[in-house]
Motif scaffolding. Structure first.
Motif, PDB file in Angstrom:
ATOM      1  N   SER A 200     -11.951 -35.997  34.354  1.00 48.30           N
ATOM      2  CA  SER A 200     -10.852 -36.469  33.506  1.00 48.30           C
ATOM      3  C   SER A 200      -9.585 -36.675  34.325  1.00 48.30           C
ATOM      4  CB  SER A 200     -10.606 -35.460  32.384  1.00 48.30           C
ATOM      5  OG  SER A 200      -9.437 -35.768  31.671  1.00 48.30           O
ATOM      6  N   SER A 201      -9.247 -35.698  35.160  1.00 47.63           N
ATOM      7  CA  SER A 201      -8.032 -35.797  35.969  1.00 47.63           C
ATOM      8  C   SER A 201      -8.125 -36.923  36.991  1.00 47.63           C
ATOM      9  CB  SER A 201      -7.780 -34.461  36.683  1.00 47.63           C
ATOM     10  OG  SER A 201      -7.577 -33.428  35.754  1.00 47.63           O
TER      11      SER A 201
ATOM     12  N   THR B 101      -6.651 -28.269  21.843  1.00 47.17           N
ATOM     13  CA  THR B 101      -6.854 -29.318  22.841  1.00 47.17           C
ATOM     14  C   THR B 101      -7.008 -30.676  22.174  1.00 47.17           C
ATOM     15  OG1 THR B 101      -7.949 -27.702  24.264  1.00 47.17           O
ATOM     16  CG2 THR B 101      -8.209 -30.014  24.843  1.00 47.17           C
TER      17      THR B 101
ATOM     18  N   LYS C 253     -10.628 -35.753  27.754  1.00 47.05           N
ATOM     19  CA  LYS C 253      -9.924 -34.547  27.296  1.00 47.05           C
ATOM     20  C   LYS C 253     -10.037 -34.391  25.781  1.00 47.05           C
ATOM     21  CE  LYS C 253      -8.439 -32.200  29.600  1.00 47.05           C
ATOM     22  NZ  LYS C 253      -9.043 -30.960  30.160  1.00 47.05           N
TER      23      LYS C 253
ATOM     24  N   GLY D 202     -13.293 -31.538  33.460  1.00 45.49           N
ATOM     25  CA  GLY D 202     -11.857 -31.705  33.618  1.00 45.49           C
ATOM     26  C   GLY D 202     -11.488 -32.398  34.919  1.00 45.49           C
TER      27      GLY D 202
ATOM     28  N   SER E 113      -5.122 -27.477  31.390  1.00 48.54           N
ATOM     29  CA  SER E 113      -6.560 -27.423  31.657  1.00 48.54           C
ATOM     30  C   SER E 113      -6.972 -26.218  32.487  1.00 48.54           C
ATOM     31  CB  SER E 113      -7.007 -28.706  32.373  1.00 48.54           C
ATOM     32  OG  SER E 113      -6.774 -29.847  31.581  1.00 48.54           O
TER      33      SER E 113
ATOM     34  N   ALA F 218      -4.612 -33.774  23.084  1.00 49.76           N
ATOM     35  CA  ALA F 218      -5.224 -34.982  23.645  1.00 49.76           C
ATOM     36  C   ALA F 218      -4.903 -36.210  22.809  1.00 49.76           C
ATOM     37  CB  ALA F 218      -6.735 -34.794  23.762  1.00 49.76           C
TER      38      ALA F 218
ATOM     39  N   LEU G  92      -1.234 -32.097  31.986  1.00 49.02           N
ATOM     40  CA  LEU G  92      -2.686 -32.069  31.806  1.00 49.02           C
ATOM     41  C   LEU G  92      -3.314 -30.976  32.651  1.00 49.02           C
ATOM     42  CD1 LEU G  92      -5.289 -33.456  30.699  1.00 49.02           C
ATOM     43  CD2 LEU G  92      -5.215 -34.917  32.714  1.00 49.02           C
TER      44      LEU G  92
ATOM     45  N   TYR H   6     -17.066 -27.136  32.295  1.00 47.41           N
ATOM     46  CA  TYR H   6     -15.766 -27.596  31.800  1.00 47.41           C
ATOM     47  C   TYR H   6     -14.843 -27.961  32.956  1.00 47.41           C
ATOM     48  CZ  TYR H   6     -11.807 -27.811  28.566  1.00 47.41           C
ATOM     49  OH  TYR H   6     -10.733 -28.234  27.821  1.00 47.41           O
TER      50      TYR H   6
END
Length: 522
Positions: free
Chosen positions: A209-210, A289, A260, A206, A178, A293, A174, A202
């Protein structure tokens, strides 16, 4: 005692076995990315562009050939696991790899085009201001070539992500996919402040998300004492541990994956990123992406949490409906073509989630087919968007598209066909994709969700048709934008995406058969 310890033979460390033919496509992509970095460091500046484009395309073609040879040769029908069972090469992984490689080939052609915009769409030095002497000199020479190793690293990360068989490998993949995308978003030659703003947004998206993904991974490790998907599945099927860790970890993990995949309501700043990034980069992100995802979402839900589907399915029903509502309703209010396609992608993420929730063989195959169809349509759509330009660059405001059919009937016709595919009109891949996804959901007892999806498909069709009406039934402005003649890269990418959209709409049996040829291995 010391003598005994010194004379005692050390315990040998087991070397993990690697199935090189199975993972060769990923190794080719990562190897080419490393060579591409060396090219940036040592090749002469004026020769870098040709070397980088050739190397990127050759790597993608080579990886595709290796994939075809393995898939049609000795690939076990049940799939194999390698790298200490951290990578699973099964039929869905092979399908996703083939899709990613084909889409990346078209995206690299878009990125490399220097005809539509002289010097390319990517700025060579971020500090150069548009319109200055330095900007004109830079435009007249070469485009930024660092984007090609970044593209290859992102592609390799996507391929590893959708084949990862444990959560730690998935997290590393990931990050690999990214980080290059964050940099690529800020490289627009024009509208640089908007592009750099998109890159920062972004990056923040991200990071969220991580963080969610990693926190969920930690909780699931505490529950199952393992990060492997198969071990988590065994623990979830029967364990005396508290289910609080299981479902809290699942919730956080899925939130990270939904971020994602740009699934509403976790789509924050996705439209801003689509609008601000260079259009070829937007095409790469929007197509590839999404494939990576949802490939990860399918694997995690199907392998690790299939036994607990009754507990989480209702929540994902609500998420799918919210995504469809956000994408369809807010898409109606957009006046920018790129933002409109961004909200369209959020609605399509809801439709894809319907197939992912089905948890059946048909649900898996239909979702994989939908990803293939959507990816090529989106790639071609952004290629067309890059052609409509005025003195300031791309003309993405809807008013600039008024009467486009009178200026360029061919471009308007191609874009109309792509919009109809996104709307799901028959004889296009979009119609087949929605049909098979909704059929799989109906077979799994999700009729209410399918009804909601059909309603919002009709709502979303309105803003596609609005653009078509604007192109054909409005008069073009006297000082309106022009339609650039596409270079070889952009023309080939548009032809490829449009051709696949048409073929999959007329004869989808082969792709559907390949998508349904097997399940996940773990």
């Amino acid at each position: 005692m010391l003598d005994i310890l010194l004379t005692q033979a050390p315990t040998p460390i087991a070397t993990p076995s690697v199935d090189y033919p199975a993972v060769l496509p990923v190794l080719i992509v990562f190897g080419a990315a490393c060579v591409s970095v060396l090219v940036e460091a040592f090749a002469a500046k004026r020769s870098r562009f040709g070397i980088q484009v050739g190397l990127s395309l050759l790597a993608i073609i080579g990886a595709g050939v290796a994939l075809i040879v393995y898939a049609t040769g000795n690939a076990p029908a049940a799939g194999v696991t390698t790298f200490s069972k951290s990578i699973s090469i099964d039929r869905p992984a092979l399908f996703l790899w083939g899709t990613l490689l084909a889409l990346a080939f078209g995206a690299v052609l878009l990125i490399s085009d220097r005809v539509v915009e002289p010097g390319g769409a990517l700025v060579a030095q971020a500090g150069i201001r548009p319109g200055t002497v330095q900007d004109r000199a830079q435009t007249a020479t070469v485009m930024q070539t660092e984007v090609f190793p970044l593209t290859l690293f992102a592609l390799g990360g996507m391929m590893a992500f959708c084949a990862a068989n444990d959560l730690l490998t998935m997290f590393i993949a990931l990050e690999v996919l990214s980080l290059p995308l964050y940099l690529m978003c800020g490289l627009a030659r024009r509208r640089r402040l908007l592009s750099q703003e998109a890159a920062v947004k972004y990056f923040l998206l991200g990071a969220f998300s991580s963080a969610f993904f990693l926190y969920g991974l930690a909780l699931l490790y505490g529950y199952a004492n393992s990060v492997k998907l198969g071990d988590i599945a065994n623990a979830a099927a029967g364990s005396d541990r508290s289910d609080t860790l299981l479902f809290a970890g699942l919730g956080l993990l899925v939130v990270g994956l939904l971020f994602k995949g740009s699934v509403g309501p976790f789509h924050t700043w996705t439209p801003d990123v689509y609008q601000g990034a260079p259009t070829p980069v937007t095409a790469f992100m929007a197509a590839c992406t999404k494939v990576a995802a949802f490939g990860g979402i399918l694997r995690v839900l199907s392998v690790a949490f299939s036994s607990t589907s009754w507990e989480w399915r209702g929540v994902l029903w609500a998420v799918a409906i919210i995504s469809m509502v956000i994408g369809a309703v807010l898409g109606l209010t957009q006046t920018d073509v790129k933002r409109m396609v961004a909200y369209s992608s959020i609605a399509h993420a809801g439709f894809l989630l319907v197939g992912a929730i089905a948890m059946t063989k048909d649900g898996l195959s239909s979702t994989l087919f939908y990803l293939l169809a959507y990816g090529f349509t989106t790639l071609a759509a952004f290629g067309v968007i890059s052609l409509v330009r005025d003195s300031s660059g791309e003309a993405t405001h809807l008013s600039a598209w008024a009467g486009l059919a009178k200026r360029s009937p061919l471009v308007a016709g191609v874009f109309t066909f792509l919009l109809l595919a996104l709307a799901g009109i028959p004889l296009t891949s979009g119609f087949v994709g929605k049909f098979v996804v909704f059929s799989a959901a109906l077979s799994d007892g999700m009729a209410p969700l399918v009804v909601v999806a059909l309603v919002f498909s009709a709502v979303a069709a309105f803003f596609y048709l609005r653009v078509i009406v604007l192109m054909y039934f409005s008069e073009p402005a006297a000082d309106g934008p022009s339609v650039s003649v596409p270079g070889f890269g952009t023309g080939t990418a548009i032809f490829l995406g449009t051709g696949v959209t048409l073929v999959l709409g007329l004869v989808p049996a082969f792709a559907l058969g390949w998508a349904g040829s097997g399940g996940f291995a773990f």
